[in-house]
Design a protein around this motif. Structure first.
Motif, mmCIF file in Angstrom:
data_model
loop_
_atom_site.group_PDB
_atom_site.id
_atom_site.type_symbol
_atom_site.label_atom_id
_atom_site.label_comp_id
_atom_site.label_asym_id
_atom_site.label_seq_id
_atom_site.Cartn_x
_atom_site.Cartn_y
_atom_site.Cartn_z
ATOM 1 N N PHE A 266 0.828 -1.212 0.000
ATOM 2 C CA PHE A 266 0.000 0.000 0.000
ATOM 3 C C PHE A 266 0.864 1.266 0.000
ATOM 4 C CE2 PHE A 266 -3.522 -2.790 1.104
ATOM 5 C CZ PHE A 266 -4.580 -2.174 0.458
ATOM 6 N N SER A 267 2.023 1.178 0.649
ATOM 7 C CA SER A 267 2.946 2.326 0.633
ATOM 8 C C SER A 267 3.450 2.589 -0.782
ATOM 9 C CB SER A 267 4.140 2.064 1.563
ATOM 10 O OG SER A 267 3.720 1.941 2.902
ATOM 11 N N LEU A 268 3.728 1.511 -1.511
ATOM 12 C CA LEU A 268 4.200 1.631 -2.884
ATOM 13 C C LEU A 268 3.119 2.258 -3.771
ATOM 14 C CD1 LEU A 268 6.695 0.751 -4.688
ATOM 15 C CD2 LEU A 268 5.292 -1.201 -5.363
ATOM 16 N N ILE A 269 1.881 1.736 -3.635
ATOM 17 C CA ILE A 269 0.762 2.264 -4.427
ATOM 18 C C ILE A 269 0.466 3.711 -4.031
ATOM 19 C CG2 ILE A 269 -1.692 2.006 -4.954
ATOM 20 C CD1 ILE A 269 -1.327 -1.029 -4.439
ATOM 21 N N GLY A 270 0.518 3.986 -2.715
ATOM 22 C CA GLY A 270 0.269 5.349 -2.242
ATOM 23 C C GLY A 270 1.316 6.340 -2.731
ATOM 24 N N SER A 271 2.569 5.889 -2.791
ATOM 25 C CA SER A 271 3.643 6.754 -3.295
ATOM 26 C C SER A 271 3.428 7.079 -4.761
ATOM 27 C CB SER A 271 5.004 6.064 -3.105
ATOM 28 O OG SER A 271 5.236 5.748 -1.765
ATOM 29 N N LEU A 272 3.014 6.068 -5.524
ATOM 30 C CA LEU A 272 2.712 6.280 -6.941
ATOM 31 C C LEU A 272 1.523 7.227 -7.096
ATOM 32 C CD1 LEU A 272 3.343 5.535 -9.889
ATOM 33 C CD2 LEU A 272 1.783 3.584 -9.649
ATOM 34 N N LEU B 36 7.978 10.658 -5.458
ATOM 35 C CA LEU B 36 9.141 9.982 -6.036
ATOM 36 C C LEU B 36 10.061 9.438 -4.947
ATOM 37 C CD1 LEU B 36 10.127 9.531 -8.966
ATOM 38 C CD2 LEU B 36 11.575 11.542 -8.692
ATOM 39 N N ALA B 37 10.280 10.256 -3.915
ATOM 40 C CA ALA B 37 11.138 9.821 -2.807
ATOM 41 C C ALA B 37 10.506 8.659 -2.047
ATOM 42 C CB ALA B 37 11.397 11.000 -1.870
ATOM 43 N N PHE B 38 9.190 8.774 -1.778
ATOM 44 C CA PHE B 38 8.486 7.698 -1.067
ATOM 45 C C PHE B 38 8.451 6.419 -1.902
ATOM 46 C CE2 PHE B 38 5.899 11.179 1.242
ATOM 47 C CZ PHE B 38 6.887 11.281 2.214
ATOM 48 N N LEU B 39 8.351 6.586 -3.212
ATOM 49 C CA LEU B 39 8.339 5.439 -4.118
ATOM 50 C C LEU B 39 9.645 4.656 -4.001
ATOM 51 C CD1 LEU B 39 6.506 4.212 -6.410
ATOM 52 C CD2 LEU B 39 7.910 5.493 -8.022
ATOM 53 N N GLN B 40 10.749 5.372 -3.937
ATOM 54 C CA GLN B 40 12.051 4.714 -3.809
ATOM 55 C C GLN B 40 12.175 4.015 -2.455
ATOM 56 O OE1 GLN B 40 15.449 7.317 -3.900
ATOM 57 N NE2 GLN B 40 16.741 5.766 -4.860
ATOM 58 N N GLU B 41 11.687 4.674 -1.403
ATOM 59 C CA GLU B 41 11.746 4.077 -0.061
ATOM 60 C C GLU B 41 10.904 2.808 0.005
ATOM 61 O OE1 GLU B 41 10.589 6.922 2.861
ATOM 62 O OE2 GLU B 41 12.160 8.366 2.309
ATOM 63 N N ALA B 42 9.687 2.871 -0.548
ATOM 64 C CA ALA B 42 8.799 1.703 -0.527
ATOM 65 C C ALA B 42 9.377 0.552 -1.341
ATOM 66 C CB ALA B 42 7.423 2.085 -1.059
ATOM 67 N N ALA B 43 9.985 0.885 -2.491
ATOM 68 C CA ALA B 43 10.596 -0.147 -3.336
ATOM 69 C C ALA B 43 11.764 -0.815 -2.634
ATOM 70 C CB ALA B 43 11.059 0.476 -4.654
ATOM 71 N N THR B 44 12.534 -0.019 -1.892
ATOM 72 C CA THR B 44 13.666 -0.578 -1.145
ATOM 73 C C THR B 44 13.167 -1.471 -0.016
ATOM 74 O OG1 THR B 44 14.949 1.421 -1.641
ATOM 75 C CG2 THR B 44 15.752 0.026 0.157
ATOM 76 N N ALA B 45 12.114 -1.017 0.696
ATOM 77 C CA ALA B 45 11.560 -1.805 1.805
ATOM 78 C C ALA B 45 11.005 -3.141 1.327
ATOM 79 C CB ALA B 45 10.466 -0.997 2.506
ATOM 80 N N MET B 46 10.482 -3.170 0.118
ATOM 81 C CA MET B 46 9.899 -4.409 -0.424
ATOM 82 C C MET B 46 10.926 -5.287 -1.137
ATOM 83 S SD MET B 46 6.219 -3.305 -2.035
ATOM 84 C CE MET B 46 5.956 -4.987 -2.628
ATOM 85 N N ASN B 47 12.177 -4.803 -1.207
ATOM 86 C CA ASN B 47 13.215 -5.528 -1.958
ATOM 87 C C ASN B 47 12.782 -5.777 -3.407
ATOM 88 O OD1 ASN B 47 15.102 -5.800 0.181
ATOM 89 N ND2 ASN B 47 13.832 -7.451 1.048
#
Length: 560
Positions: A8-14, A151-162
């Motif tokens: 949801f963090s990834l989708i929310g960031s997008l 964009l910043a949150f998207l990168q953070e979420a992507a890193t958290a999800m590996n």
């Protein structure tokens, strides 16, 4: 549970990224307003200027989809030719690459979100300003901040999800050196962009993945994804054109053909093209930032495609005209410009409504032209046929009022500048009065029909002459009304159309002549020149003409 939160963090960031882009684009469009329309209209006189205009507009509003949808809506409204639209669409494809360069330069190397919060502090007083232009700038600042925060949150979420490991795992089942893999990435890029409906968002994701140095996801695979996005982004304009006229659908088809052709050409020389871009970035951009390679490929792809096709605009126009031939149908009985949903952003959709109101006014004017003919017809069959046609026109005017009003209500739900809100109120008044004109013309026809059915006498020559003088005065009033509406559609400055003296004079003449004829009618009935019943039909006709003139004057006043 942690996985669900990360998803949801990834989708929310997008979502935040897309919302920021939309807000930024709308803020700039509202700030530019009519100037943006004027730029598009004035700078598309030739294909080269059209391309430059497309680059400029798209670089400013950071959305090729917004530009192409805007262009499709202008073609639909008749403000731009198909040939002009093709040039602007070519430029829009180049202009959209600016987003990739900005992201490559600062998006992942600098913590731009740290600057985004202070930017919100600057934008907030502007957002709550009473002045429309400042509020629009505030929206632009907020949109810019949200875009890079997303964009910043998207990168953070992507890193958290590996995400990198997940993508690497999926790619391990695909042959890395196979051309089929390149085609697969083109397809995936197209599908994802169709779903998201924002090539800038999918480009940001591609840049993020490319920057992670994922095994099996190199420059060639990222470039293939970027090419697929160029196909996927055409879906927005295509969907917008589905409810539009044939010319607008042709513009959307030309956009799709242009992008698909470019992808096919580059796929033929794909590996040499990738090598050439790599050499260029290493030689001239230092090669320190790999993301520049992808941005350079994205830009080179669209520039080369434009250079290849800019000399064939007429041929592209002929091709799409053959694929989508103009249907032969009676265009008189349907809306021409807003036959479906919104074609563009709220601010720019007003153009379609203005053209449709012009179409509405022309229809009322044409309907009124039947009255003089109806008054002179003696043949029963011909009379009934024309009366039925007027009756059908009256139903059409009722429907047009409802449909245009519904469209304007949809437009008003968007974020609009104060000037545009005022303009919509003015347009709603215009369509209400135009519908009343349609009703009044129908009442004239009904008066003539009742006279033929129930009165044994015929109008005297003097009465006929007076009735035609009234019709001529109403016709002059309608002509003045059409001039005013023509000025609005042609975007003539309000100072040039401020004088309505002529319309006021015609209105006064109608009132005075109506009063004179009513008084004369009483004298003629009392002196036995004709019966009271004939006098009633005569006065009904004269009074309805004067009432019709009032409605016309109301439309003129609503255009001030």
């Amino acid at each position: 549970m942690e996985l669900i939160i990360n998803i949801f963090s990834l989708i929310g960031s997008l979502a935040l990224f897309l919302f920021g882009m939309k807000t930024m684009s709308e803020g700039l469009e509202k700030f530019a307003g009519d100037r943006l329309r004027s730029i598009l209209a004035a700078m598309t006189k030739n294909r080269v200027m059209g391309v430059l205009t497309g680059i400029l507009i798209t670089a400013l509003i950071q959305s090729s989809s917004a530009t192409t949808v805007m262009v499709v809506s202008f073609v639909n409204a008749g403000l731009m030719t198909l040939g002009q639209s093709i040039g602007v669409i070519m430029g829009a494809n180049i202009g959209t690459t600016v987003t990739a360069w900005i992201i490559s330069a600062v998006g992942f190397k600098v913590n731009i979100s740290a600057f985004a919060i202070p930017l919100l502090a600057i934008g907030m007083p502007l957002l709550f300003s009473n002045k429309s232009s400042r509020k629009s700038v505030g929206e632009f600042v907020f949109g810019f901040s949200f875009l890079f925060m997303g964009l910043a949150f998207l990168q953070e979420a992507a890193t958290a999800m590996n995400i990198g490991d997940m993508v690497a795992g999926m790619l391990s089942h695909v042959e890395q050196d196979s051309f089929f893999t390149i085609l697969l990435f083109v397809f995936v890029g197209a599908i994802v962009t169709m779903i998201v409906q924002a090539s800038a968002a999918t480009m940001a994701i591609t840049l993020m993945l490319f920057g992670m140095n994922i095994p099996g996801f190199g420059f060639e695979q990222a470039a293939a994804l970027a090419m697929g996005q160029n196909i996927g982004t055409t879906i927005t304009a295509f969907m917008a054109s589905l409810t539009a006229n044939t010319q607008a659908r042709r513009a959307a088809l030309a956009h799709m053909f242009f992008n698909v052709f470019g992808v096919v050409v580059v796929l033929i020389i794909f590996y040499p093209a990738c090598n050439a871009v790599s050499w260029f970035t290493d030689a001239f951009l230092g090669g320190g930032n790999d993301l520049f390679k992808l941005s350079a490929f994205h830009t080179a792809f669209n520039i080369i495609n434009t250079l290849l096709l800019i000399g064939f605009v007429k041929q592209i126009e002929q091709l799409v005209c053959r694929v989508l031939p103009m249907k032969e149908q009676d265009e008189d009985y349907r809306l021409k410009f807003i036959s479906g949903g919104l074609l563009s952003t709220a601010e720019l959709s007003i153009v379609e409504a203005q053209k449709e109101i012009h179409n509405f006014a022309e229809r009322c004017n044409k309907m009124f032209g039947f009255i003089g003919e109806l008054l002179q017809l003696n043949d029963e069959v011909a009379f009934n046929k024309l009366f039925s046609r007027i009756e059908k026109y009256e139903q059409i005017t009722d429907n047009m009022e409802v449909e245009i009003a519904s469209y304007l209500n949809m437009v008003s739900e968007g974020r609009l500048s104060l000037a545009s809100k005022t303009e919509i109120q003015m347009m709603l008044r215009q369509i209400s009065e135009l519908e009343s004109i349609g009703d009044s013309v129908y009442n004239l026809a009904r008066t003539i029909n009742r006279y033929r059915m129930h009165c044994k006498e015929t109008f005297t020559e003097e009465q006929i002459q007076h009735m035609f003088v009234m019709l001529q005065l109403v016709n002059s009033s309608l002509n003045e009304m059409m001039k005013r509406i023509d000025m609005i559609v042609s975007n003539i400055p309000s100072s040039s159309k401020s004088d309505i003296t002529k319309s006021i004079n015609i209105e006064n003449e109608l009132n005075n002549y109506r009063t004179q004829l009513k008084n004369q009618n009483l004298n003629d009935v009392n002196s036995g020149r004709y019966s009271y019943q004939l006098g009633v039909f005569y006065v009904d006709f004269i009074s309805e003409c004067e009432k019709l003139g009032d409605y016309v004057m109301n439309v003129v006043q609503a255009t001030k």
